[in-house]
Design an enzyme around this catalytic site. Structure first.
Site, short mmCIF file in Angstrom:
data_model
loop_
_atom_site.label_atom_id
_atom_site.label_comp_id
_atom_site.label_asym_id
_atom_site.label_seq_id
_atom_site.Cartn_x
_atom_site.Cartn_y
_atom_site.Cartn_z
N HIS A 195 0.81 -1.22 0.00
CA HIS A 195 0.00 0.00 0.00
C HIS A 195 0.84 1.28 0.00
CE1 HIS A 195 0.38 -0.32 4.52
NE2 HIS A 195 0.47 1.00 4.40
N ASP A 217 0.41 -7.70 1.29
CA ASP A 217 0.78 -6.30 1.55
C ASP A 217 2.29 -6.14 1.61
OD1 ASP A 217 0.35 -3.61 1.84
OD2 ASP A 217 0.03 -3.69 4.00
N SER A 223 4.61 2.67 7.75
CA SER A 223 4.32 1.50 6.92
C SER A 223 5.50 1.14 6.03
CB SER A 223 3.09 1.77 6.05
OG SER A 223 1.93 1.84 6.83
#
Length: 493
Positions: A220, A253, A335
């Protein structure tokens, strides 16, 4: 558990009020040498005005924390509903402001205090003048005595005066300290900026995977740069490199990017063994929370094998993981960054947070850390990254059956029909060969309790195709156990 990777802005912390300084107690004036007469001070009459000192109430403003440019990474949401809008409007950076120097009874912290001179008046004027003169005489005498004593001590070779050292010596930071781990790991982390063709994008983190210039991060983080977008990676020393996506696995992910014209001195981070991580182990997270690059936070492993489902922001293409849970502060921008153990080994990739600030899944406000962060175990991420570098496509383990994504808490139920009208149990697939049928409820995979479909998917994806697992399921109120060999699926679908 459904999570998100965005959060509300952290509220400013209050500034500390000024610390009062205790004035030293006045010393009694010594009699001057030579028997010089001193004038006794007349008693002050009642009601005589004293210094107009006032308490200064604290009125400074708390500083606003620095914020970043608008950020629009892929959000995380539940499997069955829309994920929160990932718009990113943090407040502008602010400099702490303090109260001005205006006078009055409400003058603020830091304002200057000036005692107003009083005009001499008959009677009291003389008294004030006498007090002032006496004070000056005593002050001058005290100063003279102080100088004399200091001079005598300097002349005395047996002085006990100890002067402060001008240096505290070199600070030694052992390799096992947080500072030591950070010093070694920071040069191998990058801040990633992904921008789509329409100018939207955001900031994330990645870390050096090999000397060829491959960087591991979250899917992402780079999603905005797919299909012709722009991707850059900046090291802590300020050097920025253009990069391209080598491969991305939306379900895991995980993504791998490669630096264009990478430097020759890249130092890959050492990968640990996430299977050996224990609850209570120390953790160190590195990332760019809210765009603040090269930020280091610490905590512990607070749970293992935590089922986490997240979304790409469109309510589809969900990601699933059996995550490492940590209370190290993780915020938007962390992230893709490494989660390290106390020795500096990468044990996970920071991916998602649980937050109460979004008003529920589908909310639009920006959330921050509440001490529940989730990382993809590095053993799984390493396997995915190697597949992406080798073929550019992810490989997923599967049982060959469609399960309900509802969080029933009772297990993963095989649906009556698969996606697009296909059969719920793939003909000739692992589940079919093991005798599983629509309506069966899977309650365990090996020793792991399965409470929902997302939990089952996340647990299956911790394995590799060809692994043998034991499935416990219920049918007609009775429990059954069967062994099966996991199949494979190539690419996201």
């Amino acid at each position: 558990m459904s999570t998100e990777n965005e959060g509300t802005a952290v509220p400013p912390a209050p500034s500390a009020p000024p610390v009062p300084v205790d004035a030293p107690a006045p010393s009694a004036p010594a009699a001057p040498e030579g028997g010089a007469p001193t004038t006794p001070l007349p008693p002050a009459p009642q009601g005589a005005p004293g210094p107009q000192g006032q308490d200064l109430p604290y009125s400074g403003h708390a500083p606003a924390y620095a914020s970043t440019e608008p950020h629009n990474p892929q959000g995380h949401g539940g499997s069955g509903g829309p994920a929160p809008d990932a718009s990113w409007p943090p407040p502008p950076p602010a400099t702490p402001s303090y109260a001005d120097g205006s006078g009055g009874s409400n003058s603020g912290w830091g304002s200057s205090y000036q005692q107003q001179p009083q005009s001499p008046k008959s009677g009291r004027g003389g008294l004030v003048a006498a007090i002032l003169v006496a004070a000056l005489v005593a002050g001058g005498l005290g100063g003279g005595l102080g100088y004399t004593l200091a001079k005598n001590n300097d002349d005395n070779s047996g002085s006990t005066t100890v002067s402060a050292s001008t240096s505290g010596g070199a600070v030694k930071r052992d390799a096992g300290t947080v500072a030591g781990v950070a010093a070694r790991a920071l040069p191998s982390t990058v801040t990633i900026e992904a921008e789509s063709t329409n100018g939207e994008g955001g900031t994330g983190t990645g870390f050096v995977f090999d000397t060829q210039g491959h960087i591991v991060t979250n899917n992402h983080v780079v999603a905005d740069a797919l299909d012709g977008g722009k991707l850059t990676a900046t090291f802590p020393n300020g050097k920025k490199y253009d990069a391209e996506v080598v491969g991305h696995a939306q379900g895991y992910d995980v993504a791998v990017i490669k630096l264009k014209n990478p430097p020759s001195d890249l130092k890959p981070l050492t990968l640990g063994d996430s299977d050996k991580v224990a609850v209570g182990d120390s953790t160190i997270a590195i990332g760019a929370p809210f765009g603040l690059s090269n930020t280091v936070t610490t905590g512990i492993i607070s749970a293992k094998n935590r089922p986490v489902a997240s979304s790409d922001g469109q309510g589809t293409n969900a990601s699933y993981m059996s995550a490492l849970q940590t209370d190290a502060s993780i915020n938007p921008g962390n992230s893709g960054g490494p989660l390290l153990d106390a020795q500096g080994n990468v044990i996970g990739i920071n991916s998602a947070i649980q937050s109460t600030g979004s008003g529920g899944l589908g909310g639009t406000s920006q959330s921050g850390s509440i001490g529940l962060g989730f990382a993809i175990p590095i053993n799984q991420a390493k396997y995915v990254a190697q597949q992406l570098i080798k073929t550019g496509k992810p490989v997923y383990a599967k049982i060959g059956a469609s399960v309900s994504l509802e969080d029933s808490g009772n297990g993963a139920k095989i649906t009556e029909q698969g996606a697009g009208g296909a059969s719920a149990v793939e003909s000739g697939g692992p589940a079919d060969k093991a005798g599983l049928k629509p309506g069966d409820v899977i309650t365990k995979l090996d020793d792991m309790v399965i409470d929902s479909g997302p939990t089952l998917i996340g647990e299956i994806w911790t394995h590799k195709p060809g692994d043998k697992v034991t499935i416990t399921y219920e049918r007609g109120g009775k429990s059954h156990t069967v062994d099966l060999t996991l199949g494979s699926r190539v690419g996201d679908s």
